[in-house]
Design a protein around this motif. Structure first.
Motif, mmCIF file in Angstrom:
data_model
loop_
_atom_site.group_PDB
_atom_site.id
_atom_site.type_symbol
_atom_site.label_atom_id
_atom_site.label_comp_id
_atom_site.label_asym_id
_atom_site.label_seq_id
_atom_site.Cartn_x
_atom_site.Cartn_y
_atom_site.Cartn_z
ATOM 1 N N GLU A 58 1.197 -0.912 -0.458
ATOM 2 C CA GLU A 58 -0.054 0.005 0.701
ATOM 3 C C GLU A 58 0.776 1.480 0.224
ATOM 4 O OE1 GLU A 58 -3.300 -0.183 -0.706
ATOM 5 O OE2 GLU A 58 -3.512 -2.285 0.299
ATOM 6 N N LYS A 59 0.376 2.353 -0.694
ATOM 7 C CA LYS A 59 1.098 3.665 -0.013
ATOM 8 C C LYS A 59 1.146 4.135 0.813
ATOM 9 C CE LYS A 59 1.369 7.985 -2.645
ATOM 10 N NZ LYS A 59 1.167 9.054 -1.603
ATOM 11 N N PRO A 60 2.099 4.922 1.530
ATOM 12 C CA PRO A 60 2.451 4.654 2.751
ATOM 13 C C PRO A 60 1.515 6.249 2.712
ATOM 14 C CG PRO A 60 4.133 4.110 2.155
ATOM 15 C CD PRO A 60 4.021 3.961 0.965
ATOM 16 N N ALA A 61 0.958 6.995 3.464
ATOM 17 C CA ALA A 61 0.390 7.822 4.017
ATOM 18 C C ALA A 61 1.075 9.148 4.070
ATOM 19 C CB ALA A 61 -0.363 7.652 5.274
ATOM 20 N N ASP A 62 2.103 9.486 4.354
ATOM 21 C CA ASP A 62 3.087 10.888 4.175
ATOM 22 C C ASP A 62 4.153 10.677 3.108
ATOM 23 O OD1 ASP A 62 4.761 8.526 5.687
ATOM 24 O OD2 ASP A 62 5.259 9.688 6.988
ATOM 25 N N ASN A 104 7.850 2.002 -1.335
ATOM 26 C CA ASN A 104 9.168 2.180 -2.009
ATOM 27 C C ASN A 104 9.591 1.293 -3.154
ATOM 28 O OD1 ASN A 104 8.119 -0.698 -1.541
ATOM 29 N ND2 ASN A 104 9.721 -0.444 0.458
ATOM 30 N N THR A 105 8.383 0.932 -3.805
ATOM 31 C CA THR A 105 8.210 0.963 -5.986
ATOM 32 C C THR A 105 8.799 2.439 -6.981
ATOM 33 O OG1 THR A 105 5.978 0.868 -6.034
ATOM 34 C CG2 THR A 105 6.647 -1.739 -5.208
ATOM 35 N N PHE A 106 8.341 3.211 -6.283
ATOM 36 C CA PHE A 106 9.043 4.192 -6.607
ATOM 37 C C PHE A 106 10.884 4.279 -7.108
ATOM 38 C CE2 PHE A 106 10.383 8.792 -6.539
ATOM 39 C CZ PHE A 106 9.948 9.333 -8.276
ATOM 40 N N VAL A 107 10.878 4.356 -8.230
ATOM 41 C CA VAL A 107 12.615 4.544 -8.706
ATOM 42 C C VAL A 107 13.110 5.770 -8.703
ATOM 43 C CG1 VAL A 107 13.789 3.690 -10.307
ATOM 44 C CG2 VAL A 107 11.891 2.164 -9.596
ATOM 45 N N PRO A 108 13.181 6.664 -8.165
ATOM 46 C CA PRO A 108 13.935 8.246 -8.276
ATOM 47 C C PRO A 108 14.497 8.453 -9.557
ATOM 48 C CG PRO A 108 14.157 7.359 -5.722
ATOM 49 C CD PRO A 108 14.081 6.760 -6.646
ATOM 50 N N VAL A 117 6.692 8.383 -26.836
ATOM 51 C CA VAL A 117 5.202 7.932 -26.589
ATOM 52 C C VAL A 117 5.886 7.383 -25.102
ATOM 53 C CG1 VAL A 117 4.166 6.399 -26.953
ATOM 54 C CG2 VAL A 117 4.116 8.058 -28.732
ATOM 55 N N THR A 118 5.093 7.919 -23.869
ATOM 56 C CA THR A 118 5.332 7.160 -23.395
ATOM 57 C C THR A 118 3.765 6.620 -22.377
ATOM 58 O OG1 THR A 118 6.048 7.532 -20.878
ATOM 59 C CG2 THR A 118 5.396 8.931 -21.564
ATOM 60 N N GLY A 119 4.047 5.601 -22.128
ATOM 61 C CA GLY A 119 2.455 5.604 -20.559
ATOM 62 C C GLY A 119 2.320 5.931 -19.819
ATOM 63 N N VAL A 120 2.691 7.225 -19.109
ATOM 64 C CA VAL A 120 2.459 7.298 -17.936
ATOM 65 C C VAL A 120 1.383 7.860 -17.783
ATOM 66 C CG1 VAL A 120 5.391 7.905 -17.676
ATOM 67 C CG2 VAL A 120 3.445 9.893 -18.418
ATOM 68 N N SER A 121 0.237 7.644 -16.519
ATOM 69 C CA SER A 121 -0.872 7.933 -16.207
ATOM 70 C C SER A 121 -1.413 9.065 -15.141
ATOM 71 C CB SER A 121 -1.857 7.156 -16.218
ATOM 72 O OG SER A 121 -2.937 7.226 -15.716
ATOM 73 N N GLN A 122 -1.503 9.869 -14.526
ATOM 74 C CA GLN A 122 -1.848 11.023 -13.838
ATOM 75 C C GLN A 122 -3.085 10.749 -13.252
ATOM 76 O OE1 GLN A 122 -0.723 15.193 -13.648
ATOM 77 N NE2 GLN A 122 -2.984 15.571 -12.383
ATOM 78 N N GLU A 123 -4.012 9.589 -13.785
ATOM 79 C CA GLU A 123 -5.491 9.377 -13.343
ATOM 80 C C GLU A 123 -5.339 9.084 -12.673
ATOM 81 O OE1 GLU A 123 -10.013 10.372 -13.010
ATOM 82 O OE2 GLU A 123 -7.617 11.300 -13.665
ATOM 83 N N TYR A 156 -2.437 6.011 -10.734
ATOM 84 C CA TYR A 156 -1.092 5.732 -10.963
ATOM 85 C C TYR A 156 -0.577 5.151 -9.279
ATOM 86 C CZ TYR A 156 0.954 10.157 -8.954
ATOM 87 O OH TYR A 156 0.260 10.980 -7.766
ATOM 88 N N SER A 157 0.403 4.783 -9.118
ATOM 89 C CA SER A 157 1.198 4.372 -7.833
ATOM 90 C C SER A 157 1.803 5.495 -7.060
ATOM 91 C CB SER A 157 1.951 2.327 -8.244
ATOM 92 O OG SER A 157 0.879 1.578 -8.716
ATOM 93 N N GLY A 158 1.215 6.263 -7.292
ATOM 94 C CA GLY A 158 2.071 7.087 -6.657
ATOM 95 C C GLY A 158 3.585 8.142 -6.418
ATOM 96 N N TYR A 159 3.432 7.999 -7.899
ATOM 97 C CA TYR A 159 4.825 8.298 -8.615
ATOM 98 C C TYR A 159 5.102 9.843 -8.929
ATOM 99 C CZ TYR A 159 5.417 3.048 -8.432
ATOM 100 O OH TYR A 159 5.354 1.722 -8.356
ATOM 101 N N PRO A 160 5.316 10.485 -8.782
ATOM 102 C CA PRO A 160 5.167 11.902 -9.038
ATOM 103 C C PRO A 160 5.897 11.914 -10.661
ATOM 104 C CG PRO A 160 7.400 11.878 -8.469
ATOM 105 C CD PRO A 160 6.332 10.404 -7.863
ATOM 106 N N ASP A 161 7.043 11.010 -11.042
ATOM 107 C CA ASP A 161 6.999 11.262 -12.491
ATOM 108 C C ASP A 161 5.819 10.991 -13.440
ATOM 109 O OD1 ASP A 161 8.018 8.569 -11.648
ATOM 110 O OD2 ASP A 161 9.885 8.890 -11.920
ATOM 111 N N CYS A 162 4.246 10.252 -13.232
ATOM 112 C CA CYS A 162 4.327 10.122 -13.864
ATOM 113 C C CYS A 162 2.993 11.118 -13.766
ATOM 114 C CB CYS A 162 3.194 8.619 -13.669
ATOM 115 S SG CYS A 162 3.956 7.412 -13.865
#
Length: 218
Positions: free
Chosen positions: A85-89, A93-97, A120-126, A128-134
């Protein structure tokens, strides 16, 4: 009317495979670029190669293992237990900076060598798993930066940016590749193709979207 050529940042997962076939619909020539970056689920690159073979798309792989040496994360370090689960704060840890920052920057440099300006890239803001680079803001900012840094008129296309996972499944169905995406892609962080392990964040997100889409067709 289809444009001339594009380069797809291609992992062999659900989102990038959907984007690959979206690109085939919109561009005459499609080149796919995968990255090896020390990921535990490196099998995705093998599947990506096979998918591009079936799609008759030119395929390339570049080494980006330096990414795994820059920061700790559970996708490249087997000693770290993966967050379910995504931590609240913070970010999971699956985020690869920097992953999408580096991928798209390398893709742009390589595309320049091929005379290609559409990425072309498959990122999605709508959905996603909590990654800022999406996020859309990041993509727009990077697009400007790449154009300034390389002095070329790149355009980064994000056909999934405002789609949730059920809508991504709908798009793959519309493109005629729902079965291929469902059975032959690898989204699972534990390296299991198709429906995956069912436990990792990527699998659960993918499964919820599929069930929602299938339910909508009844």
């Amino acid at each position: 009317m289809r444009k001339e050529s594009c380069l797809v940042v291609f992992s062999g997962g659900q989102d990038s495979t959907t984007c690959l076939f979206w690109a085939k619909k919109h561009f005459r020539r499609v080149v796919a670029l995968s990255f090896v970056y020390g990921q535990k689920h490196a099998k995705e690159v093998e599947l990506a190669r096979e998918i591009t073979r079936k799609a008759d798309v030119e395929f390339h792989v570049k080494d980006a293992t330096f990414i795994s040496l820059l920061a700790s994360n559970s996708l490249t370090d087997p000693s770290i237990v993966m967050d379910k689960e995504k931590p609240a704060d913070s970010y999971p840890n699956t985020f690869v900076p920097g992953r999408n920052l580096f991928f798209l920057s390398m893709a742009a440099v390589y595309a320049r060598e091929l005379g290609i300006h559409d990425l072309v890239t498959g990122v999605s803001q709508e959905d996603y798993s909590g990654y800022p680079d999406c996020r859309d803001g990041f993509i727009k900012s990077l697009n400007v930066t790449l154009n300034l840094a390389i002095d070329e008129p790149f355009v980064i296309h994000t056909p999934l940016m405002w789609l949730d996972k059920s809508e991504v499944w709908a798009l793959s169905d519309e493109l005629g590749v729902l079965d291929l995406v469902r059975n032959e892609t690898l989204t699972c962080y534990n390296g299991i193709s198709g429906d995956g392990c069912g436990e990792c964040p990527a699998c659960r997100l993918r499964s919820r979207g599929l069930q929602k889409y299938l339910a909508s067709k009844k």
